[in-house]
Each structure stands twice: as structure tokens, then as C-alpha cells.
Design a protein around this motif. Structure first.
Motif, PDB file in Angstrom:
ATOM      1  N   LEU A  30       0.827  -1.206   0.000  1.00  0.00           N
ATOM      2  CA  LEU A  30       0.000   0.000   0.000  1.00  0.00           C
ATOM      3  C   LEU A  30       0.861   1.257   0.000  1.00  0.00           C
ATOM      4  N   ALA A  31       1.892   1.245   0.822  1.00  0.00           N
ATOM      5  CA  ALA A  31       2.784   2.399   0.879  1.00  0.00           C
ATOM      6  C   ALA A  31       3.501   2.608  -0.454  1.00  0.00           C
ATOM      7  N   GLY A  32       3.934   1.503  -1.083  1.00  0.00           N
ATOM      8  CA  GLY A  32       4.620   1.624  -2.370  1.00  0.00           C
ATOM      9  C   GLY A  32       3.708   2.140  -3.463  1.00  0.00           C
ATOM     10  N   VAL A  33       2.486   1.578  -3.530  1.00  0.00           N
ATOM     11  CA  VAL A  33       1.537   2.024  -4.557  1.00  0.00           C
ATOM     12  C   VAL A  33       1.115   3.469  -4.291  1.00  0.00           C
ATOM     13  N   GLY A  34       0.810   3.761  -3.026  1.00  0.00           N
ATOM     14  CA  GLY A  34       0.424   5.136  -2.676  1.00  0.00           C
ATOM     15  C   GLY A  34       1.539   6.128  -2.959  1.00  0.00           C
ATOM     16  N   LEU A  35       2.772   5.714  -2.707  1.00  0.00           N
ATOM     17  CA  LEU A  35       3.915   6.591  -2.940  1.00  0.00           C
ATOM     18  C   LEU A  35       4.045   6.943  -4.422  1.00  0.00           C
ATOM     19  N   GLY A 147      -5.569  -7.642  -1.229  1.00  0.00           N
ATOM     20  CA  GLY A 147      -5.868  -6.474  -0.399  1.00  0.00           C
ATOM     21  C   GLY A 147      -5.528  -5.167  -1.096  1.00  0.00           C
ATOM     22  N   ILE A 148      -4.368  -5.098  -1.729  1.00  0.00           N
ATOM     23  CA  ILE A 148      -3.959  -3.868  -2.411  1.00  0.00           C
ATOM     24  C   ILE A 148      -4.853  -3.601  -3.615  1.00  0.00           C
ATOM     25  N   ALA A 149      -5.330  -4.679  -4.250  1.00  0.00           N
ATOM     26  CA  ALA A 149      -6.241  -4.500  -5.386  1.00  0.00           C
ATOM     27  C   ALA A 149      -7.547  -3.858  -4.939  1.00  0.00           C
ATOM     28  N   LEU A 150      -8.122  -4.356  -3.839  1.00  0.00           N
ATOM     29  CA  LEU A 150      -9.369  -3.783  -3.337  1.00  0.00           C
ATOM     30  C   LEU A 150      -9.193  -2.315  -2.952  1.00  0.00           C
ATOM     31  N   ALA A 151      -8.087  -2.010  -2.253  1.00  0.00           N
ATOM     32  CA  ALA A 151      -7.840  -0.625  -1.839  1.00  0.00           C
ATOM     33  C   ALA A 151      -7.659   0.283  -3.053  1.00  0.00           C
ATOM     34  N   SER A 152      -6.932  -0.195  -4.058  1.00  0.00           N
ATOM     35  CA  SER A 152      -6.674   0.627  -5.249  1.00  0.00           C
ATOM     36  C   SER A 152      -7.953   0.862  -6.044  1.00  0.00           C
ATOM     37  N   ILE A 153      -8.774  -0.169  -6.139  1.00  0.00           N
ATOM     38  CA  ILE A 153     -10.045  -0.006  -6.856  1.00  0.00           C
ATOM     39  C   ILE A 153     -10.940   1.003  -6.135  1.00  0.00           C
TER      40      ILE A 153
END
Length: 562
Positions: A30-35, A147-153
């Protein structure tokens, strides 16, 4: 021991650590994608502010603070994810081996006797190695990616809902569709790879164990050719496995490229129509790039999951074999010594065979009596000792101790009453004391010296430097006769009322064998003895001798039974 002793329970014992490792991995992603998404939006906004001039408002501090915070979170979570994940993996690796030994040892030697030692070694090393890394290589990355997929969507939906739909379709394609297509029909390949890996380990192990025999028979080149052939088969399996993975990566890259172009088109269209700002449009594109990066290892994770599943099935195939014998629900106590051992009309045939190895055996061994049973190889001598040790139960008749059927007592209780010296009893790498205390862990040094004197090894032990002297792997520092005497001393140390010897003089010259048997008879004292042997026995070693022939006992100098 808990009621659930399954493979699943091994992982369940570490569920807190496993969950924490997955959460930390998700936080890192999450931190990497958000960054990346936040940086993309920030750089776009900064570029537009510079291009439009000084009158344009630009929030510099909030995005830069967010970037610094995400960088810090990513570093810290990455560190602790590795720490917790590898700690959990090492604990699982330990518990898997304990679980395998605990489940497999009750099957020895009866059930495990049909499995080659090298194959068991391969299961213990290769298959457990595939399974214990299940968290780090497969389950953890896949759960975190979900989890990261759901958050990103969810983030994409808050910015522009068509982008969220496109992102969902892209993630389903590259996260599930492409990997499953890449590993489709791979079960057979993974199973074949596991078999070839086992065959290579087995050949290597047996070649090392039998190196002296291979050299004596001038068979080293032929054996080396077999090992090379097995290695080539495994290399071919690995090549095909890598080929499937590369094909999946190529397909993944093609889908990722098309998906990124689609997201770029959606973001530009939304910006052009005024539905999103330029920084948010850029954030959608950079968010997609970040997700594609974290999903790059998806195919490898699915392949690791497939391999671990095959290996887990191979482990369970060993430990889920039914035991050759089972303890009664309410075992009776073993009668106190001295007691008579009796075989009463015992009939036994090996599973899957119709020929009766033992066909109506009657035999009594009274307290302090020494009996020897001879016969040709394969006539059933060792089978008789296996029934006495209750490694198997007879199909008819009974083996009794003090009048009690051995099927009515617990195996552990019965084994405490028996000292067994098998054919080829090993000498382990360690000290003289270490080897002796396998027979009686609580024995003090005085008792150890006493039993060494009984088998005439006292002077030898003193010359070696005492009880702490190292004897080497397989008794490398000892002669064959000394190794057998040390094994005999270990059996005598048990001080059990009944001793069972299976070919105790195998591989020894005549003089050494006779000296060993005479010393053994003198050391037995009031204990009973059943000796399986095809060699010559000096006078006075046993009270009665029998020959086993066609499933019946013939007393030497007497008449056949039945």
C-alpha cells in the motif's frame, strides 16, 4: 499432543505471526503504490504550476509530507515484514519436520520398510522445503495483492468510476487469469518434477552409502551414468517449468501494456471532459503502473502454491498410511517379569501375498531360556521377531507374554520389556557414552563401564580415551567386531527381561563371531533370549535350536511341529 495433528494444524499454530506478516506485506505494498500514485500526481501538479505561471495556486507541503510519510512507512513495514515473515517461516520449517517425524516414526520399520531411505530423505528435505515457504513465496503475496487490489479499486472509484472498472478487469486478468493459464495442467508437470527430484536424491544417497561396494564391483561408471540421467531429467523439468513461467510473464506484460494504455486513455478523456483534474488523472495512471509492478510476481506465487500443494500431498501420502498395528482402547498392563513368551498356532502372510510365511508356529521361551532359530534366507526368521516385537500382528493364533496376548497391551509398554539388536545395528557419530545411553539414558558412568567390560570393550575404550572418545560415523574408528560389541552393550544396558537378536554375527569372521556369542551368553544372566541366526553356534550359547522351514519349526535333533 493436540487432537488435530494434521498438516493444516501446523500452520494454524502460527496463525498470529502469519496474519501479521501478511498485514505488514499489505502495508508495504500500500505504501509503495500510494507513494508512486501520490508522487505522480504531485509532479504533475508541480509541472502545471510552473507552466501556468506565478498566479497559480499549488499545495506543496501536504503532498510532500505525504510522500515522506509513505516512504518512512514503506521502509519500516518492509523491515518488519521480512523479520516476522522469515521468523514464521523458520518456525514452520521446524514444526513441519517435527510433525513429519512424529507421524512417520510410528510407521517404522513396518510400513516405512517399503520406502527407500533416499526417497524419505527427499520428502524430508525437498518436499518440506517447498511447503515451509508457502507463506513467503505464495500465500502472503497473493493475499496482500488481493488487499492492495481492493484498496486501489476503491481509490480509483473515488476519482473516476470507469477507471475503477477498468482497473478491476485488468487486475482480474493479470492477477488470476494469466497466472492460472500459465500453470494450467501444471499439476502433472510438478508431480513429475517432484518424482525426478526424489529419484536424483535417492540415487545420490544410495551411491554415497554404497560407494565401497560400487568400487569393488567396478560399477561406479554405470551408477554415475544413472545419476547423470536423473539430473538431466530434473533439469528438463526445471526448463519446462521456467518456460511456463516465462510464457506467463510475456502474456502478463502484453496485458499490462494494453491495460496501461486503456487507463491512460480513460484518464486523458476524463481530464479533457473536465471530470477529473490533471493531478488526479496522473495519479490514476501512476496508480496503475504501481499495481502492475506489484503484480509482476503473481505468476511465480501461483507456481509456488502449486508446487507446495503437490509436495504437501507427497508428505501426507507417507504419514497417512495406516499403521501396521494399533494399540487397544483400554490396554492391559504387561505382566511382571519373569514370564514365559509363547507363540500359539501363529499364522502370518505378508500383505498382498497368499503364501504363509509362518504356518501354525508353536514355541515357548521360559524365563532365562535361550533359543536360537535358523533357516534359509526368506524363510520367515525375521518375520518371527517382527511379530514378537509387535511390528505386525499374526492373522491367526497369538503371541503371549505371561499368558497375555500382546495385542491387548500398549506397544510402548511392551517395548520396555524387550532389548532388540537388529541386523546391522548402527553405531552413531558421537562418543562411546552417547551410543551406549541410547539403550539407557539414565545410566551412570559406572554402569557404562560395567557393560563395556561385559562385552570385552573396556580396555579398548580406555585406549581410546574413555567414555567421551569419538567413534565416528558408522563406527569409522572401530573394527566390525568392536562395532557389533558396542551395539550389543547398548542392548544389554536396557536390562530388559527379554533380548531379541537378529543375525548378531552378520559380517564377522568365525573367530570374532564365536567370541562375541560366548561373551553375550555370559552377559545375559537371567534374561531370556530369542536369537535369529543362520550361523554356527558354539556349545552352551543357547539351550535349544530350531530350524524354520516351510512355515514350521523343526527342533534340531527333534521332530517337526504338527
Amino acid at each position: 499432543m493436540s487432537g488435530d495433528d494434521s498438516l493444516r494444524a501446523v500452520f494454524a499454530r502460527h496463525r498470529v505471526r502469519l496474519l501479521l506478516a501478511v498485514v505488514l506485506l499489505l502495508l508495504t505494498m500500500l505504501a509503495g503504490v500510494g507513494l508512486l500514485g501520490l508522487s505522480g500526481g504531485f509532479l504533475t501538479a508541480a509541472a502545471l504550476a510552473g507552466a501556468l505561471g506565478a498566479g497559480t495556486t499549488f499545495n506543496f507541503f501536504s503532498p510532500s509530507a505525504g510522500i515522506r510519510a509513505l516512504t518512512f512507512v514503506r521502509i519500516v513495514s518492509r523491515y518488519f515484514e521480512k523479520l516476522v515473515g522469515h521468523d514464521a517461516t523458520l518456525r514452520i520449517a521446524r514444526d513441519l519436520r517435527v510433525w513429519f517425524f512424529r507421524r512417520a516414526l510410528p510407521l517404522a520399520p513396518a510400513r516405512l520398510g517399503g520406502t527407500r531411505t533416499g526417497e524419505l530423505l527427499a520428502r524430508l528435505m525437498s518436499d518440506i522445503g517447498e511447503v515451509d515457504g508457502l507463506l513467503v513465496r505464495a500465500v502472503g503475496p497473493l493475499l496482500a495483492l488481493a488487499g492492495i487490489a481492493l484498496a486501489s479499486i476503491a481509490v480509483a472509484a473515488a476519482i473516476h468510476w470507469p477507471a475503477a472498472v477498468a482497473l478491476l478487469l485488468l487486475l482480474l486478468l493479470i492477477g488470476i487469469g494469466v497466472p492460472l493459464l500459465a500453470v494450467h495442467s501444471g499439476d502433472a508437470g510438478e508431480a513429475e518434477r517432484a518424482r525426478h527430484r526424489t529419484r536424483l536424491r535417492t540415487l545420490a544417497y544410495e551411491g554415497l552409502e554404497g560407494a565401497a561396494d560400487l568400487a569393488a564391483l567396478d560399477a561406479r561408471d554405470a551408477w554415475r551414468a544413472r545419476v547423470d540421467g536423473a539430473a538431466r531429467q530434473l533439469a528438463g523439468d526445471d526448463h519446462r517449468r521456467r518456460g511456463r513461467l516465462i510464457a506467463g510473464n510475456v502474456l502478463h506484460s502484453a496485458c499490462a501494456g494494453l491495460g496501461l494504455l486503456a487507463m491512460l486513455w480513460l484518464a486523458l478523456s476524463a481530464f479533457q471532459d473536465g471530470r477529473v483534474t490533471a493531478p488526479l488523472a496522473a495519479a490514476l495512471v501512476f496508480l496503475t503502473v504501481a499495481l502492475l509492478e506489484v503484480a509482476a510476481g503473481c505468476g511465480l506465487a501461483w507456481q509456488a502454491l502449486q508446487s507446495a500443494r503437490i509436495s504437501a500431498g507427497r508428505l501426507q501420502a507417507i504419514v497417512e498410511q495406516p499403521p501396521s498395528v494399533s494399540d487397544p482402547a483400554h490396554p492391559r498392563p504387561v505382566p511382571a517379569s519373569p514370564a514365559t513368551l509363547s507363540f500359539e498356532q501363529v499364522v502370518f502372510a505378508w500383505p498382498g501375498e497368499s503364501r504363509r510365511v509362518l504356518d501354525g508356529i508353536d514355541l515357548q521361551i521360559r524365563p532365562g531360556e535361550r533359543i536360537a532359530i535358523g533357516g534359509d534366507s526368506g524363510c520367515g526368521k525375521t518375520t518371527l521377531s517382527a511379530l514378537l516385537l509387535r511390528l505386525w500382528d499374526p492373522q491367526a493364533g497369538a503371541v503371549r507374554w505371561g499368558g497375555v496376548d500382546l495385542r491387548e497391551v500398549a506397544q510402548d509398554d511392551w517395548h520396555r520389556h524387550v532389548a532388540w539388536l537388529p541386523q546391522g545395528a548402527p553405531v552413531f557419530a558421537g562418543s562411546i557414552a552417547d551410543n551406549l545411553r541410547l539403550g539407557q539414558p539414565q545410566a551412570d558412568e559406572a554402569r557404562l563401564w560395567a557393560v563395556l567390560e561385559q562385552v570385552r570393550l573396556g580396555d579398548w575404550a580406555r585406549r581410546q580415551g574413555g567414555l567421551s572418545a569419538w567413534v565416528g560415523e558408522n563406527g569409522a574408528t572401530m573394527s566390525a567386531g568392536q562395532a557389533r560389541r558396542l551395539a550389543m552393550a547398548r542392548a544389554l544396558l536396557r536390562d530388559a527381561p527379554l533380548m531379541v537378536l537378529d543375525e548378531p554375527t552378520e559380517g564377522l569372521d568365525v573367530d570374532t563371531a564365536e567370541a562375541l556369542l560366548v561373551d553375550m551368553a555370559a552377559a545375559l544372566g537371567p534374561r531370556s533370549l530369542l536369537m535369529i541366526t543362520h550361523g554356527h553356534l558354539p556349545d552352551g550359547v543357547v539351550h535349544r535350536q530350531y530350524r524354520l522351514q516351510r512355515g514350521r519349526l523343526l527342533e534340531v535333533g527333534g521332530e517337526a511341529q504338527g
